[in-house]
Design a protein around this motif. Structure first.
Motif, PDB file in Angstrom:
ATOM      1  N   GLY A  45     -31.985  -2.219  27.076  1.00 29.51           N
ATOM      2  CA  GLY A  45     -32.139  -3.464  26.344  1.00 29.51           C
ATOM      3  C   GLY A  45     -30.938  -3.826  25.508  1.00 29.51           C
ATOM      4  N   ALA A  46     -29.744  -3.383  25.926  1.00 36.14           N
ATOM      5  CA  ALA A  46     -28.511  -3.652  25.158  1.00 36.14           C
ATOM      6  C   ALA A  46     -28.694  -3.246  23.702  1.00 36.14           C
ATOM      7  N   ALA A  47     -29.234  -2.040  23.497  1.00 42.13           N
ATOM      8  CA  ALA A  47     -29.583  -1.584  22.146  1.00 42.13           C
ATOM      9  C   ALA A  47     -28.365  -1.235  21.310  1.00 42.13           C
ATOM     10  N   LEU A  48     -27.246  -0.891  21.950  1.00 41.97           N
ATOM     11  CA  LEU A  48     -26.022  -0.587  21.222  1.00 41.97           C
ATOM     12  C   LEU A  48     -25.067  -1.770  21.347  1.00 41.97           C
ATOM     13  N   ALA A  55     -33.910   2.870  17.961  1.00 46.43           N
ATOM     14  CA  ALA A  55     -35.162   3.368  17.378  1.00 46.43           C
ATOM     15  C   ALA A  55     -36.174   2.231  17.285  1.00 46.43           C
ATOM     16  N   ALA A  56     -37.141   2.234  18.169  1.00 49.67           N
ATOM     17  CA  ALA A  56     -38.130   1.159  18.219  1.00 49.67           C
ATOM     18  C   ALA A  56     -38.950   1.117  16.939  1.00 49.67           C
ATOM     19  N   THR A 113     -38.108   0.196  13.999  1.00 55.88           N
ATOM     20  CA  THR A 113     -37.373   0.347  12.747  1.00 55.88           C
ATOM     21  C   THR A 113     -36.196  -0.607  12.726  1.00 55.88           C
ATOM     22  N   GLU A 114     -35.633  -0.789  11.554  1.00 57.80           N
ATOM     23  CA  GLU A 114     -34.501  -1.689  11.416  1.00 57.80           C
ATOM     24  C   GLU A 114     -33.269  -1.104  12.097  1.00 57.80           C
ATOM     25  N   ALA A 115     -32.454  -1.971  12.687  1.00 58.01           N
ATOM     26  CA  ALA A 115     -31.214  -1.533  13.327  1.00 58.01           C
ATOM     27  C   ALA A 115     -30.329  -0.819  12.311  1.00 58.01           C
ATOM     28  N   VAL A 116     -29.519   0.121  12.800  1.00 64.93           N
ATOM     29  CA  VAL A 116     -28.627   0.908  11.954  1.00 64.93           C
ATOM     30  C   VAL A 116     -27.186   0.471  12.218  1.00 64.93           C
ATOM     31  N   ASN A 117     -26.491   0.080  11.168  1.00 66.67           N
ATOM     32  CA  ASN A 117     -25.097  -0.347  11.286  1.00 66.67           C
ATOM     33  C   ASN A 117     -24.167   0.744  10.776  1.00 66.67           C
TER      34      ASN A 117
END
Length: 679
Positions: A119-122, A145-146, A148-152
């Motif tokens: 899903g183009a997660a990165l 991580a489904a 949860t908030e994205a990690v930057n």
């Protein structure tokens, strides 16, 4: 040229057709410079909105660097930016469909640097090249991580490929603008945390870098109440940045002791609201000389800044909007536009001041069929209901072949810009000229909260979104009507994204003097429900409402300013335009508002465009949306019929729960084929 024809305002036949507007909507996304090689990214509506990296060839013609089907666009923060790096002959770019990083060397084929992710997660953006260590260093947004908030984080990706990136800096909610010193030993970056946005509070940090890790990180500037923008290293190893600590975004230099000096302390904005990555308003010509873009009294300028004596020397250029400023070896490139000049990639010789536009989004300047119908905006100040002064740009009707009847006044389109922390553009835009060339005036409002007028003006919107912006847009329209420049009985309001919310707020305002001012409205992917927005929108803006409206615990403020909760106040037709894949303002926002209007029998047009996100990039959709909006306003607000003949305005609701355009065909006059039908 024959004498102009006298015809009612709004009925003038114009060569600026919806088809022509859509075809001219190529966008210039970014401009890059690599050792004299000029690159730019252009968005192409005729290729379904694909973003293409182009290099200026020796013959002055652009050559595509990224082949079909690649689209150089990142989804970090959803708004993207910083999708391409061009340095030392190497190009790295983020591809939209899979969000992987790719590398192109010369004429070689694109090589993937990062592995695929579900899903183009990165996602990757805002990169720099560490050529000695063969690293791409930039921002990564991790959605793996489904739930949860994205990690930057700031990561390093090897140019040999195969890895997802080694984390260099992490722990905060957001990162931007990594900058490596010329000797490669120090890394600077910007960071901020919820609920801040980068223009409310962003901090500048610097750490030692050995190619594998960042150590001894130190806070340099920024934080609560201070926004820092665009750090850059000079060739002599000193860190520069833009800060608004004085109340204006000025340029500062940090010396070896850690103290900072304002290099040009004036009431002007050298920074911008950082909605996208890769933004640049200044670049070094030498260790002591900068080329910089700034906004003063609402007007953009480009100048040389001598850092030794703070001398600011503006260039004599026909532009008022500047962005993506890059410099190398005395050559300067940037994106610029002006009231009579469409946005273009411009190359400037810093010594002579001679500038050449090498790529323009439109050729209207050389097309007499359009050039003679351009309306030049006039900036004006107007009083606001809260006893302050706000600013706007007025575009009077302009068409060399027509004039209005003696004593008559034109209809008015009020434009609400997005953001809302943004500003009205001063570059030539055929979407605006489409209206003015048909005999309809336009006002583009820089309401309180807009950028370009200092921190205090920007802060007017703190906890006041839906109040100040709506009041100022209504005040601008009332001012023009009282000044006898527009017809007070034929005014409409339109806006996109946050501007769509402002338009809907005006139409559902508690003050009847505001909500009855306009005869119709339009919302392009606009916010209808503030609480739903807080629940559903993406990470970057997920806490923006804390600053704009207040803490979520203050449910009353959210209720009071949510348009869909006050649809019972609506009494005029509204058109809605929405992208089906919008992750910033999901379609559910618009559909809830449309349902409320239809339940009350108020004419409501709803066009949902498949394959579009936040903003329309496909030519056919741009054309259809403009055609439909014009026909909607013509028939229901301006009193202009399908053949250009004035008609009586519709009175009251038309039908119950029925889409106006499902039962009638409306047309908008143009000179190419007589009429373009809208269904």
């Amino acid at each position: 040229m024959s004498d102009p024809i006298t015809a009612p305002f709004g009925t003038w036949v114009s060569p600026i057709t919806p088809e022509r507007v859509a075809a001219a909507q190529t966008t210039l996304v970014d401009v890059l410079l690599d050792h004299g090689e000029v690159y730019w990214i252009e968005g192409r509506p005729l290729e379904a909105g694909r973003h293409v990296l182009v290099r200026l060839g020796p013959d002055g013609v652009g050559v595509d660097v990224t082949p079909t089907p690649f689209s150089a666009r990142t989804r970090v923060h959803e708004y993207g930016g910083g999708a391409v790096l061009a340095a030392a002959g190497t190009v790295c770019f983020s591809n939209f469909s899979d969000q992987r990083l790719y590398r192109i060397d010369g004429a070689a084929a694109a090589v993937a640097l990062t592995p695929p992710s579900d899903g183009a997660a990165l996602r990757y953006a805002d990169g720099l090249l560490d050529a000695r260590r063969r690293l791409w260093i930039g921002v990564r947004e991790d959605h793996r991580a489904a739930g949860t908030e994205a990690v930057n984080a700031i990561v390093a990706v090897g140019l040999s490929g195969g890895d997802t990136g080694k984390v260099l800096v992490q722990g905060n909610d957001f990162y931007a603008s990594p900058r490596l010193s010329h000797d490669g030993t120090r890394l600077a970056w910007l960071t901020w945390n919820h609920p801040d946005m980068p223009w409310t509070a962003a901090a500048l940090w610097v750490g030692d870098f050995d190619g594998t890790a960042v150590t001894h990180a130190a806070h340099i500037a920024g934080g609560p109440g201070e926004s820092v923008f665009q750090p850059e290293w000079s060739a002599d190893g000193l860190l520069h940045y833009v800060s608004d600590r004085s109340g204006w975004w000025n340029i500062y230099r940090c010396d070896a002791s850690g103290s900072s000096t304002n290099l040009c302390p004036i009431a002007a904005e050298f920074g911008r609201a950082q909605w996208a990555f890769g933004m640049s308003t200044y670049a070094f010509l030498s260790p002591h000389l900068l080329v910089c873009a700034y906004i003063e009294n609402g007007m953009g300028k480009l100048a040389r800044l001598d850092l030794r004596d703070s001398t600011l020397a503006p260039f004599d250029l026909p532009y008022t909007d500047f962005s993506a400023v890059r410099a190398n070896g005395g050559k300067v490139v940037f994106k610029a536009g002006g009231p009579g000049v469409a946005s273009a990639v411009v190359v400037l010789d810093a010594s002579s001041g001679y500038a050449t536009a090498v790529k323009s989004v439109s050729n209207v300047q050389s097309d007499p069929a359009i050039r003679d119908h351009i309306s030049v905006p006039r900036r004006f100040e107007f009083p606001t209901p809260r006893g302050e002064v706000a600013f706007a740009w007025f575009y009077p009707p302009a068409n060399a072949n027509y004039q209005g009847p003696a004593g008559a006044l034109p209809p008015l389109v009020v434009k609400c810009h997005g953001g809302p922390t943004s500003s009205a553009s001063r570059s030539l835009d055929l979407r605006t000229q489409f209206w003015t060339s048909r005999g309809i005036a336009v006002v583009d409002v820089d309401y309180g909260g807009s950028t370009g007028y200092g921190r205090a003006y920007r802060d007017r919107l703190h906890w006041m979104w839906g109040l100040i912006d709506a009041e100022d847009c209504a005040a601008a329209a009332s001012y023009l009507a009282a000044d006898q420049r527009v017809d007070s009985t034929r005014m409409v309001i339109t806006g996109g994204s946050a501007g769509g919310f402002t338009a809907l707020r005006c139409l559902t305002h508690a003050d009847p003097a505001i909500r009855t001012l306009f005869k119709a409205g339009a919302s392009h992917y606009g916010v209808s429900d503030l609480l739903a927005l807080a629940r559903e929108t993406h990470k970057f803006e997920s806490r923006y409402l804390d600053w704009l409206v207040g803490p979520l615990s203050d449910r009353q403020a959210y209720f009071d300013r949510t348009p869909v909760r006050h649809a019972d106040r609506l009494s005029v037709p509204v058109a809605f335009f929405q992208g089906a894949e919008d992750k910033i303002v999901p379609p559910s926002q618009t559909e809830e508002m449309v349902a409320a209007l239809r339940a009350r029998g108020i004419p409501a047009l709803y066009l949902l465009f498949a394959g579009e996100q936040h903003g329309f990039r496909q030519a056919s959709n741009i054309q259809q949306a403009l055609q439909a909006e014009a026909a909607f306003f013509d028939a229901l607000a301006f009193g202009v019929g399908t053949d250009g003949i004035p008609v009586l305005l519709f009175a009251g609701a038309r039908g119950t729960g029925v889409d106006l355009f499902s039962v009638s065909k409306l047309t908008v006059r143009n000179s190419s084929n007589g009429a373009g039908s809208v269904r």
